[in-house]
Design a protein around this motif. Structure first.
Motif, mmCIF file in Angstrom:
data_model
loop_
_atom_site.group_PDB
_atom_site.id
_atom_site.type_symbol
_atom_site.label_atom_id
_atom_site.label_comp_id
_atom_site.label_asym_id
_atom_site.label_seq_id
_atom_site.Cartn_x
_atom_site.Cartn_y
_atom_site.Cartn_z
ATOM 1 N N GLU A 188 0.845 -1.173 -0.114
ATOM 2 C CA GLU A 188 0.101 0.026 0.049
ATOM 3 C C GLU A 188 0.846 1.175 0.153
ATOM 4 O O GLU A 188 0.547 2.150 -0.652
ATOM 5 C CB GLU A 188 -1.102 0.031 1.241
ATOM 6 C CG GLU A 188 -2.180 -1.155 1.094
ATOM 7 C CD GLU A 188 -3.147 -0.816 0.277
ATOM 8 O OE1 GLU A 188 -3.247 0.407 -0.240
ATOM 9 O OE2 GLU A 188 -4.190 -1.342 0.254
ATOM 10 N N LYS A 191 2.277 1.685 -3.537
ATOM 11 C CA LYS A 191 1.209 1.901 -4.461
ATOM 12 C C LYS A 191 0.808 3.413 -4.124
ATOM 13 O O LYS A 191 0.597 4.268 -5.466
ATOM 14 C CB LYS A 191 -0.062 1.097 -4.154
ATOM 15 C CG LYS A 191 -1.361 1.371 -4.941
ATOM 16 C CD LYS A 191 -2.224 0.610 -5.004
ATOM 17 C CE LYS A 191 -3.513 0.739 -5.405
ATOM 18 N NZ LYS A 191 -4.109 2.131 -4.659
ATOM 19 N N HIS A 274 1.321 1.808 -14.492
ATOM 20 C CA HIS A 274 2.142 0.483 -14.804
ATOM 21 C C HIS A 274 3.584 0.553 -15.279
ATOM 22 O O HIS A 274 4.427 -0.302 -14.744
ATOM 23 C CB HIS A 274 1.448 -0.131 -15.869
ATOM 24 C CG HIS A 274 0.055 -0.742 -15.328
ATOM 25 N ND1 HIS A 274 -0.020 -2.063 -14.820
ATOM 26 C CD2 HIS A 274 -1.165 -0.137 -15.680
ATOM 27 C CE1 HIS A 274 -1.403 -2.253 -14.300
ATOM 28 N NE2 HIS A 274 -2.171 -1.082 -14.861
ATOM 29 N N VAL A 284 1.600 -5.925 -9.195
ATOM 30 C CA VAL A 284 0.119 -5.735 -9.399
ATOM 31 C C VAL A 284 -0.844 -6.740 -9.232
ATOM 32 O O VAL A 284 -1.792 -6.856 -8.595
ATOM 33 C CB VAL A 284 -0.183 -4.836 -10.585
ATOM 34 C CG1 VAL A 284 -1.666 -4.549 -10.539
ATOM 35 C CG2 VAL A 284 0.637 -3.518 -10.817
ATOM 36 N N VAL A 285 -0.335 -7.748 -9.795
ATOM 37 C CA VAL A 285 -1.321 -9.219 -9.677
ATOM 38 C C VAL A 285 -1.190 -9.619 -8.291
ATOM 39 O O VAL A 285 -2.434 -9.852 -7.724
ATOM 40 C CB VAL A 285 -0.785 -10.407 -10.762
ATOM 41 C CG1 VAL A 285 -1.614 -11.603 -10.443
ATOM 42 C CG2 VAL A 285 -1.107 -9.756 -11.915
ATOM 43 N N GLN A 286 -0.162 -9.776 -7.494
ATOM 44 C CA GLN A 286 -0.385 -10.015 -6.111
ATOM 45 C C GLN A 286 -0.897 -9.093 -5.256
ATOM 46 O O GLN A 286 -1.875 -9.428 -4.378
ATOM 47 C CB GLN A 286 1.175 -10.293 -5.735
ATOM 48 C CG GLN A 286 1.306 -10.543 -4.071
ATOM 49 C CD GLN A 286 2.738 -10.340 -3.716
ATOM 50 O OE1 GLN A 286 3.418 -10.237 -4.458
ATOM 51 N NE2 GLN A 286 2.870 -10.930 -2.634
ATOM 52 N N TYR A 287 -1.008 -7.861 -5.617
ATOM 53 C CA TYR A 287 -1.524 -6.954 -4.853
ATOM 54 C C TYR A 287 -3.202 -7.053 -4.933
ATOM 55 O O TYR A 287 -3.879 -6.885 -3.900
ATOM 56 C CB TYR A 287 -1.042 -5.462 -5.194
ATOM 57 C CG TYR A 287 -1.842 -4.342 -4.682
ATOM 58 C CD1 TYR A 287 -1.803 -3.968 -3.276
ATOM 59 C CD2 TYR A 287 -2.997 -3.922 -5.339
ATOM 60 C CE1 TYR A 287 -2.381 -2.781 -2.644
ATOM 61 C CE2 TYR A 287 -3.998 -2.653 -4.643
ATOM 62 C CZ TYR A 287 -3.585 -2.377 -3.353
ATOM 63 O OH TYR A 287 -4.196 -1.430 -2.886
ATOM 64 N N ASN A 288 -3.382 -7.397 -6.169
ATOM 65 C CA ASN A 288 -5.082 -7.338 -6.457
ATOM 66 C C ASN A 288 -5.466 -8.604 -5.874
ATOM 67 O O ASN A 288 -6.604 -8.689 -5.235
ATOM 68 C CB ASN A 288 -5.238 -7.423 -7.878
ATOM 69 C CG ASN A 288 -4.993 -6.233 -8.566
ATOM 70 O OD1 ASN A 288 -5.235 -5.143 -7.839
ATOM 71 N ND2 ASN A 288 -4.729 -6.182 -9.660
ATOM 72 N N LYS A 289 -4.604 -9.735 -5.832
ATOM 73 C CA LYS A 289 -5.195 -11.156 -5.269
ATOM 74 C C LYS A 289 -5.403 -10.748 -3.574
ATOM 75 O O LYS A 289 -6.137 -11.456 -3.012
ATOM 76 C CB LYS A 289 -4.102 -12.091 -5.452
ATOM 77 C CG LYS A 289 -4.593 -13.334 -5.010
ATOM 78 C CD LYS A 289 -3.608 -14.447 -5.218
ATOM 79 C CE LYS A 289 -4.066 -15.770 -4.832
ATOM 80 N NZ LYS A 289 -4.153 -15.882 -3.497
ATOM 81 N N LYS A 291 -6.036 -8.153 -2.045
ATOM 82 C CA LYS A 291 -7.108 -7.226 -1.711
ATOM 83 C C LYS A 291 -8.404 -8.078 -1.733
ATOM 84 O O LYS A 291 -9.241 -7.808 -0.945
ATOM 85 C CB LYS A 291 -7.203 -6.218 -2.738
ATOM 86 C CG LYS A 291 -5.906 -5.050 -2.440
ATOM 87 C CD LYS A 291 -6.192 -4.344 -1.167
ATOM 88 C CE LYS A 291 -7.285 -3.260 -1.335
ATOM 89 N NZ LYS A 291 -7.259 -2.202 -0.239
ATOM 90 N N GLU A 292 -8.426 -8.923 -2.786
ATOM 91 C CA GLU A 292 -9.696 -9.776 -3.010
ATOM 92 C C GLU A 292 -9.746 -10.801 -1.694
ATOM 93 O O GLU A 292 -10.730 -10.903 -1.192
ATOM 94 C CB GLU A 292 -9.358 -10.438 -4.302
ATOM 95 C CG GLU A 292 -9.747 -9.691 -5.525
ATOM 96 C CD GLU A 292 -9.585 -10.453 -6.837
ATOM 97 O OE1 GLU A 292 -9.481 -11.793 -6.667
ATOM 98 O OE2 GLU A 292 -9.644 -9.836 -7.914
#
Length: 321
Positions: A188, A191, A274, A284-289, A291-292
């Motif tokens: 975070e 980001k 990006h 970014v993929v790990q961050y979104n996962k 967060k989900e």
């Protein structure tokens, strides 16, 4: 043919032990008769049922003594049974179970399924043929009664242990949420820094566009009133406007988006974000996962607390978290 010879004393004297000499004549195999015994051979593996549970009796290879293993058909697996066998006797280096036709049985197979048919137990390269006793089939009425009893026991267990299970579930979800927050905290912060720089660049791009349009308008005004007349500059402004329309149309063909200032800013913001993420190795993929997963864990916790506490208590707990 068996001939018996006995030696007897001629004089009268106290009886003495008699010695019998046995002489075997002819073929021994033709004189043998089948012998029947209820004694189990010391190396045979037997399966009996006691109190409804299978009892496997076998001889341990190192200790040379009989040992019994109680099996829970619906809970124990082939792997757990072999592990118990190796834990009981360290001399068991390798153990496996095969079907009667020689196919190896997986360790995840339930013992209840294994005990339906005969099988082979291999211990240290020694094969034992195991015969499973056939259980009597229950009648339909008895089977229905057993199923109803199992269902009743399951409902009682659930009713008695539901709150305890939900408490453990709540504790597990809280630990999971704390763990996810700990993993998200450095991401975070990174980001936020990337977003700030991307926002600054996208805003600077918009101000640059405004400056170029202002310069274009000033140049056209200077050419119209100081250098040339409107009659000369009118076709120039027409072609400039037509060129701008072509640029807008080309933007739509490439991006499949309408040419609006908000869409342009969002697109440029993502482009800068990006690009900066790749430079700073922000996944970014790990961050979104993460967060989900955090959102799902919080939703599960809220649903669990609605069934455990009153609405006011749920709001109070949410504020604390």
């Amino acid at each position: 043919m068996m001939l018996l010879r006995a030696s007897w004393s001629r004089r009268l004297r106290p009886p003495t032990p008699q010695v019998l000499r046995v002489k075997l004549c002819g073929n021994l195999k033709s004189c043998q008769s089948p012998l029947y015994s209820t004694v189990v051979p010391p190396d045979e593996i037997t399966i009996n049922y006691r109190h409804g549970l299978p009892l496997i009796t076998l001889t341990l290879p190192s200790r040379k003594e009989r040992c019994q293993f109680v099996v829970k058909p619906m809970l124990s697996t082939v792997g757990s049974f072999l592990q118990d066998l190796q834990n009981e006797d360290r001399g068991v280096k390798k153990a496996a179970i095969f079907t009667a036709d020689g196919s190896e049985i997986a360790n995840s197979t339930l013992m209840g399924i294994l005990l339906m048919n005969d099988f082979k137990l291999v211990i240290n390269k020694i094969t034992y043929h195991v015969k499973c006793p056939k259980k009597e089939k229950l009648s339909n009425e008895h089977t229905t009664e057993m199923e109803n009893m199992k269902s009743l026991v399951h409902r009682l267990f659930t009713a008695l242990h539901l709150e305890e299970f939900q408490k453990k579930r709540e504790h597990h979800l809280l630990e999971k949420i704390d763990n996810l927050k700990g993993q998200l905290q450095p991401l975070e912060e990174m980001k936020a820094r990337i977003e700030a720089r991307s926002e600054a660049k996208s805003s600077g791009l918009l101000w640059t566009g405004l400056a170029l349009l202002s310069m274009q308008g000033g140049a056209l005004a200077w050419l119209t009133w100081w250098v040339y007349s409107w009659d000369i500059m009118e076709p120039v402004t027409y072609f400039i406007t037509f060129a701008n329309s072509m640029v807008f149309f080309a933007y739509f063909i490439v991006t499949r988006q309408d040419y609006t200032y908000s869409a342009i800013k969002s697109r440029q913001f993502l482009h800068f974000f990006h690009k900066k993420s790749n430079q700073q190795h922000f996944d970014v993929v790990q961050y979104n996962k993460l967060k989900e997963d955090l959102a799902k864990a919080k939703e599960s916790l809220n649903q669990l607390r609605r069934s455990l506490y009153l609405p006011a208590q749920v709001e109070e707990l949410d504020e604390k978290n």
